[in-house]
Write an enzyme that holds these catalytic residues in place. Structure first.
Site, short mmCIF file in Angstrom:
data_model
loop_
_atom_site.label_atom_id
_atom_site.label_comp_id
_atom_site.label_asym_id
_atom_site.label_seq_id
_atom_site.Cartn_x
_atom_site.Cartn_y
_atom_site.Cartn_z
N GLY A 60 0.78 -1.23 0.00
CA GLY A 60 0.00 0.00 0.00
C GLY A 60 0.82 1.28 0.00
N GLU A 68 5.14 -5.98 2.06
CA GLU A 68 4.88 -6.66 0.78
C GLU A 68 4.27 -5.69 -0.22
OE1 GLU A 68 2.63 -9.93 2.42
OE2 GLU A 68 0.75 -8.82 2.24
N CYS A 104 -16.17 0.32 -27.67
CA CYS A 104 -17.47 0.97 -27.86
C CYS A 104 -18.09 1.26 -26.49
CB CYS A 104 -18.39 0.06 -28.65
SG CYS A 104 -17.66 -0.49 -30.17
N GLY A 115 3.55 -3.86 -3.81
CA GLY A 115 3.47 -4.29 -5.20
C GLY A 115 3.58 -3.08 -6.12
N ARG A 116 2.52 -2.25 -6.10
CA ARG A 116 2.43 -1.12 -7.02
C ARG A 116 3.68 -0.25 -7.00
NH1 ARG A 116 -2.37 1.10 -8.89
NH2 ARG A 116 -3.54 0.07 -7.22
N TYR A 129 -0.75 -3.33 -11.86
CA TYR A 129 -2.22 -3.31 -11.98
C TYR A 129 -2.61 -2.65 -13.31
CZ TYR A 129 -1.64 -4.16 -6.98
OH TYR A 129 -1.25 -4.66 -5.75
C1 LIG Z 1 -2.62 -8.55 1.35
C2 LIG Z 1 -2.00 -7.61 0.37
N1 LIG Z 1 -0.67 -7.39 0.43
C3 LIG Z 1 -0.05 -6.55 -0.44
C4 LIG Z 1 -0.76 -5.92 -1.43
C5 LIG Z 1 -0.03 -5.00 -2.37
O1 LIG Z 1 -0.48 -3.71 -2.25
P1 LIG Z 1 0.17 -2.53 -3.11
O2 LIG Z 1 0.29 -3.02 -4.51
O3 LIG Z 1 -0.76 -1.39 -2.95
O4 LIG Z 1 1.53 -2.25 -2.51
C6 LIG Z 1 -2.15 -6.10 -1.52
C7 LIG Z 1 -2.95 -5.42 -2.54
O5 LIG Z 1 -4.12 -5.53 -2.65
C8 LIG Z 1 -2.78 -6.98 -0.60
O6 LIG Z 1 -4.09 -7.21 -0.65
#
Ligand SMILES: Cc1ncc(COP(=O)(O)O)c(C=O)c1O
Length: 398
Positions: free
Chosen positions: A224, A260, A338, A262-263, A367
């Site tokens: 997050g 953890e 469309c 991701g984005r 994403y």
């Molecule tokens: C349990 C959990 N961990 C990590 C993430 C990664 O979050 P982000 O991509 O916002 O860092 C998510 C995203 O939905 C998640 O649900």
């Protein structure tokens, strides 16, 4: 945009468009900088759901302590792509088959979402042991955030009132080893807010473990970390975040933190490059119709933002009519679908845009392709290219 990337976009053939370009050098440097900013007692996992492209995972495995996966499919994919890299398996609604697969695969951690999961797990273990974290939906007020997944009623994690029954289930199943707790409450947090959240989580976790007599060795703070699509140059302050976690850890000797994200890890390395097919005026507004659209890059539709972009002019024009163009007026960049929802950027000021010019959308490394509705209207899929790497083998895309 670095020069090599710009040149690459210039050199793409018309038939190569639309294309996802992944700048693996950018990813490598960014991941190394994130790792360097974090204290040793913080383990870094990459949330594969953000983008599980094999080449990205291949780069990232050298900079992270493991991958977080959220389905049996992701588990198998990550294991096949990066054998031997530790895997944490989280996410709601794990099926019995997925839990059995996770045990079979020897995942390093399982993030438990409910008592039902614990019961299923206990029945599947046999002679095996498994290390788990309980994912808790803590009642922490978050303020305005991009996406709340906890701190309020939510299907994610355990309500704290259910923890006692989880502890009882674990006590009855000694092969389930409780390592600590997991919290992923929101996405889109800045570094100060994230450190503040970590402080609240650690304080709660230490009180809880003291009260229940639980040995707490690990807290996973989730992902997050925010990405600002409106200001792509303002990245999450990893240095400030690392310093904040270092200060907090001084109060909790013997505790390991995990995160953890991701984005915020992979988003910057991805570009979605396409071309202008048509420029139209409708009731006083300019629309640029691009090859491809939100079935390739759904991010702006889901997040309701303008995807940042760079225009790469193409000067050749060999049609016998005047080249359609717009200059100095707001325009809306749409795709070929469309539906009026197929908008990549709305009412944006662009210097000059002509049919055939190329448009490179930034921040398309997370994403993006993997959350898009690819089959709608059956347009062709984009091409994928990886800069700083050999071409991806045909058919290896998830
Ligand atoms: C349990 C959990 N961990 C990590 C993430 C990664 O979050 P982000 O991509 O916002 O860092 C998510 C995203 O939905 C998640 O649900």
């Amino acid at each position: 945009m670095r020069d090599q990337l710009l040149q690459h976009i210039h050199d793409l053939g018309d038939d190569d468009l639309p294309a996802y370009l992944y700048d693996l050098r950018e990813l490598r440097e960014h991941a190394a900088a994130i790792r360097a900013a974090l204290p040793e007692r913080v383990q870094l996992l990459y949330a594969a759901k953000a983008n599980s492209d094999p080449w990205l995972l291949d780069v990232l495995q050298h900079h992270v302590d493991g991958f977080e996966v959220a389905s049996g499919g992701e588990l198998r994919h990550v294991q096949a792509t990066c054998p031997g890299t530790p895997i944490a398996f989280g996410g709601p609604g794990k099926t019995p088959a997925e839990l059995a697969g996770a045990l079979q695969a020897g995942v390093e951690r399982l993030h438990i979402e409910s008592e039902q999961e614990l019961r299923l797990l206990a029945g599947l273990l046999g002679e095996r042991t498994v290390d788990v974290l309980l994912r808790v939906n803590l009642p922490i007020a978050l303020g305005p955030v991009a996406l709340a997944m906890g701190g309020e009623p939510s299907p994610f994690g355990l309500d704290p009132t259910h923890l006692d029954s989880c502890l009882a289930l674990i006590a009855a199943a000694p092969r389930i080893r409780l390592r600590g707790i997991h919290v992923h409450l929101a996405s889109g947090l800045d570094a100060t807010t994230h450190v503040d959240l970590a402080g609240q989580v650690l304080s709660w976790a230490s009180d809880w473990s003291n009260e229940k007599g639980v040995e707490l060795t690990e807290v996973n703070l989730g992902g997050g970390m925010g990405v600002d699509y409106g200001r792509p140059d303002q990245r999450f302050d990893w240095t400030g975040y690392g310093a904040g976690l270092r200060r907090l850890l001084e109060r909790y000797p013997g505790l390991t933190l995990r995160i953890e994200p991701g984005r915020s890890v992979s988003v910057y390395c991805g570009w979605y490059v396409t071309e202008v097919l048509d420029i139209k005026r409708s009731h006083g507004h300019v629309f640029a119709v691009l090859r491809g659209g939100t079935h390739h890059l759904r991010t702006p539709a889901t997040k309701q933002h303008d995807q940042p972009f760079v225009i790469v002019p193409v000067d050749t024009w060999d049609r016998p009519w005047e080249r359609p163009q717009a200059q100095g007026e707001p325009m809306t960049l749409v795709g070929q679908l469309c539906t009026p929802k197929d908008v990549l950027a709305r009412g944006v000021q662009v210097g000059r845009l002509r049919v055939r010019d190329r448009v490179a959308f930034a921040l398309a490394g997370a994403y993006a392709w993997n959350i898009s509705h690819h089959d709608f209207l059956m347009h062709p899929a984009p091409h994928f290219q990886h800069l700083d790497q050999v071409p991806v083998p045909a058919g290896s895309h998830p």
